[in-house]
Design an enzyme around this catalytic site. Structure first.
Site, PDB file in Angstrom:
ATOM      1  N   CYS A  21       0.852  -1.185   0.000  1.00 56.57           N
ATOM      2  CA  CYS A  21       0.000   0.000   0.000  1.00 56.57           C
ATOM      3  C   CYS A  21       0.884   1.229   0.000  1.00 56.57           C
ATOM      4  O   CYS A  21       2.015   1.197   0.473  1.00 56.57           O
ATOM      5  CB  CYS A  21      -0.853   0.033   1.256  1.00 56.57           C
ATOM      6  N   TYR A  81      -4.653 -13.120  -5.790  1.00 55.24           N
ATOM      7  CA  TYR A  81      -4.296 -12.717  -4.423  1.00 55.24           C
ATOM      8  C   TYR A  81      -5.106 -13.493  -3.396  1.00 55.24           C
ATOM      9  O   TYR A  81      -6.340 -13.443  -3.395  1.00 55.24           O
ATOM     10  CB  TYR A  81      -4.531 -11.212  -4.287  1.00 55.24           C
ATOM     11  N   HIS A 121      -3.103 -12.476   3.632  1.00 54.07           N
ATOM     12  CA  HIS A 121      -3.427 -11.501   4.673  1.00 54.07           C
ATOM     13  C   HIS A 121      -4.807 -11.603   5.309  1.00 54.07           C
ATOM     14  O   HIS A 121      -5.261 -10.659   5.937  1.00 54.07           O
ATOM     15  CB  HIS A 121      -3.280 -10.069   4.109  1.00 54.07           C
ATOM     16  N   ASP A 179       2.772 -10.223   8.913  1.00 55.09           N
ATOM     17  CA  ASP A 179       3.582 -10.140   7.697  1.00 55.09           C
ATOM     18  C   ASP A 179       4.524  -8.932   7.784  1.00 55.09           C
ATOM     19  O   ASP A 179       5.725  -9.052   7.580  1.00 55.09           O
ATOM     20  CB  ASP A 179       2.638 -10.020   6.488  1.00 55.09           C
TER      21      ASP A 179
END
Ligand code: ADP
Ligand code: SF4
Length: 694
Positions: free
Chosen positions: A32, A171, A174, A267
């Site tokens: 991000c 994806y 997370h 992470d």
């Protein structure tokens, strides 16, 4: 330029990813950045620089594939329709300019897509709450929804290819992505062929890989991003059971495996809670199960650690988000054998906080991040001096060090004077506190660079007063003074909750972090009450520090959570867990009423109910007072220097407005960039990206 050290040659070998080839093993994984679809030129410029800095693959952040996957207010990439392609094309072209590959992480976040902007109902694997505290729920997808979602994903993959991307992600990381929600027993309560057995729960992920391969696999590499362990035991995916089985099932399907642990706080673990390479124990099995290249992250900044990952068969490509933000030229510096020039990430997650608080990226180590387009700042290039000039910098904390280094690089004559024995300011002390040793890199990088600048002279043990400043400037022909004298923590409790000093009868000594720095104290057996009205890391770190010294510790805060702001650096849960494990007593939603009769009296924010805590010491972590007395001795109230020989006197960093280390570095840098061309205070100081009027 020195040739690459042969030990590191292996890092510069090309890697084939399906139909495309990465020129080396440096892989910037998706991260991000707070720019996304809103500031496409800004993020493109940032990526152009990373490509020039040697990253062979540069990935976008999460890219919404449709308004049904809207993650507003967070500013991520968007590929809702063809109109979004030209924004992303700016990044693709910038990445290609240096021969790097552009990767895109197309995403649907399932019940984490709040659809706050699009106001479409949110699809999820099962009927469930939204991922936020919003009073809304997501609905379980029908077979028709699944078919529609697959079409959305395929359509986005085709648009990505047509935009010029070289690698397209599926994806599933997370605990954020819809295909990951399908994988987990915790979220997936379906009774059809997408639920139940792991094979069924993996079905959607398999279909997406097949769809994407079929749609664009002839010219794009297909990457999967998978969280192989959620670090929550048998409640989640574990690398020794279901995580491993998923990799076994899909082993040869993608062209590249990008593997990590979940959730994001695990992470992007901060250095306070994890070392470089801390994910290895969870991800190393992947390479044994696939012939396809494997990427993983671990806040890698050491070239030796990277080589070790490759040689030991843990990874094929060195994944990095934070190290690439902190030093966009990290690969080039290794290639040119300039390891001492690497601006190593300190693992503080100020970068992450940018996304959480919804503004463009910031970084403690790299003040130029997100300023490449709007201010034209390059992390490795700074314009030479406009003419001869000399600057005295007073104070060598992060602001003074950065100002000195950057002015020095521009070629100015710089004298840097520091009162204490060592350079580094607040970072010296803070990096000696539990868990913060990596923060010393803020000092080490800058001092290392300063020592190589012949036009900068460094002076420790040089506490200067106003007269001495004028004398030195006179003797050394320095026309400009920068006060980077920092700040000190307030003893009186003034902060967010208190606007006047807290009543205090002297029966309990009141200390601040600065007092611990200046004097060793025996805390064995003492009851220490720490009052946190700052809400960032310091109070919690001091609580650990006091506990390790044998004190009984109580931490009281007016906030609902301890270290409340650290939710933005993904640390709040880790901090609370740590403090609780040390037996530290936590009292939330309470403010200090008074410190009298050997007690710290606190009251509940709402009810006013009081508790009296018998204490040996009270530590205030509320707010800081800028060290600005020198400024007002040197200048009049219009900030004009009294001394005619001084052309300018400025304050930078905490001595103007106490803030984060990142802000002090940024302000020191900005001073140096703007030196000699004072900007018009009424003008917008950077280029703006305005939204087009359609
Ligand atoms: P910042 O975060 O703004 O860089 P710091 O508090 O980290 O601020 O650093 C300020 C530094 O300035 C400290 O190392 C302090 O010793 C030094 N300093 C403060 N006043 C003086 C002074 N009068 N002369 C020289 N150094 C000073
Ligand atoms: Fe690293 Fe901190 Fe910069 Fe993030 S903000 S890249 S964690 S130094």
């Amino acid at each position: 330029m020195s040739p690459t050290d042969p030990r590191y040659d292996i890092l510069f070998e090309p890697v084939k990813i399906g139909p495309v080839t990465a020129r080396n093993r440096f892989y910037q994984v998706p991260h991000c950045n707070g720019m996304g679809h809103r500031y496409p030129q800004a993020i493109a410029e940032s990526r152009r620089i990373k490509a020039a800095g040697g990253w062979a693959v540069i990935s976008t952040e999460e890219c919404e594939i449709h308004p049904a996957s809207d993650v507003s207010p967070y500013i991520e990439a968007r590929l809702w329709d063809e109109g979004d392609m030209k924004r992303l094309a700016l990044s693709v072209d910038a990445i290609h300019e240096s021969g790097s590959l552009a990767a895109i992480e197309i995403t649907h976040n399932g019940h984490h897509s709040g659809n706050r902007f699009s106001r479409l109902p949110t699809m999820a694997v099962s009927d469930t709450n939204d991922g936020s505290l919003d009073p809304v729920q997501a609905y379980a997808m029908s077979k028709r929804d699944i078919a529609t979602f697959r079409k959305m994903h395929r359509q986005a993959a085709i648009r990505a290819r047509d935009t010029g991307f070289d690698i397209v992600y599926v994806y599933a990381g997370h605990d954020l992505a819809l295909p990951f929600h399908f994988l987990t027993r915790r979220h997936n309560r379906r009774s059809d062929e997408y639920g139940g057995s792991l094979k069924n729960r993996t079905r959607l992920l398999r279909e997406l890989l097949e769809d994407t391969k079929d749609a664009v696999g002839d010219c794009c590499g297909i990457a999967i991003r998978l969280a192989v362990d959620e670090l929550m035991g048998s409640e989640g995916i574990e690398s020794n059971s279901e995580g491993r089985e998923v990799v076994e099932m899909l082993a040869e399907m993608p062209d590249l495996w990008d593997v990590n642990v979940s959730d994001w706080s695990n992470d992007s673990l901060t250095s306070r809670f994890g070392e470089e390479g801390s994910q290895e124990k969870y991800t190393r099995f992947v390479k044994q199960l696939t012939s396809k290249p494997v990427v993983g992250v671990g806040r890698f900044t050491s070239a030796d650690a990277m080589v070790s990952q490759i040689r030991r068969g843990v990874l094929d490509m060195i994944g990095a988000a934070r190290p690439s933000i902190s030093d966009p030229y990290l690969p080039e510096k290794i290639r040119q054998n300039r390891l001492e020039d690497i601006r190593e990430c300190i693992g503080c997650n100020i970068c992450v906080s940018s996304d959480m608080v919804v503004h463009p990226l910031r970084c403690t180590q790299n003040p130029t991040t997100a300023e490449e387009f709007r201010r034209g700042w390059h992390p490795e290039i700074i314009s030479p001096k406009h003419r001869e000039a000399g600057v005295l910098i007073v104070g060598a904390g992060p602001a003074g060090l950065e100002a000195g280094m950057s002015l020095g690089r521009r070629g100015y004559n710089v004298v840097l004077a520091e009162a204490s024995d060592e350079l580094g300011g607040r970072v010296l002390w803070e990096s000696s506190l539990p868990g913060l040793s990596a923060w010393r890199r803020v000092i080490d990088y800058r001092v290392g660079q300063l020592h190589r600048l012949p036009n900068v002279s460094l002076h420790t043990q040089s506490l200067l007063d106003a007269d001495q400043i004028c004398e030195i400037c006179d003797e050394m022909a320095l026309e400009h003074v920068v006060l980077a004298t920092g700040s000190h923590w307030r003893h009186d409790g003034i902060g967010r909750a208190h606007h006047t000093p807290i009543v205090h009868d002297g029966t309990v000594p009141v200390l601040t972090s600065d007092d611990f720095r200046d004097n060793e104290r025996d805390l064995q057996g003492n009851h220490v009450v720490i009052y946190d009205d700052d809400h960032y890391y310091l109070a919690s770190v001091l609580a650990e520090f006091c506990a390790y010294k044998g004190a009984k510790v109580t931490l009281a805060t007016p906030a609902s959570d301890v270290a409340a702001w650290t939710v933005n650096t993904l640390e709040q849960t880790h901090i609370e867990k740590k403090l609780r494990s040390l037996g530290i007593h936590l009292i939330e939603k309470h403010s200090i009423e008074s410190i009298v009769d050997s007690c710290v009296r606190i009251a509940h924010n709402i009810s006013g109910d009081e508790q009296h805590i018998a204490a040996d010491l009270c530590v205030m972590v509320t707010s800081r007072a800028p060290e600005n007395s020198l400024f007002w001795e040197l200048c009049d109230e219009f900030e004009t220097p009294h001394s005619p020989q001084l052309q300018s006197v400025d304050r930078v960093g905490d001595s103007l407005a106490p803030s984060t280390i990142a802000a002090a570095v940024y302000e020191g840098h900005r001073y140096a960039r703007e030196f000699g061309q004072k900007p018009d205070p009424l003008a917008v100081p950077f280029r703006q990206e305005r939204i087009e009027i359609n």
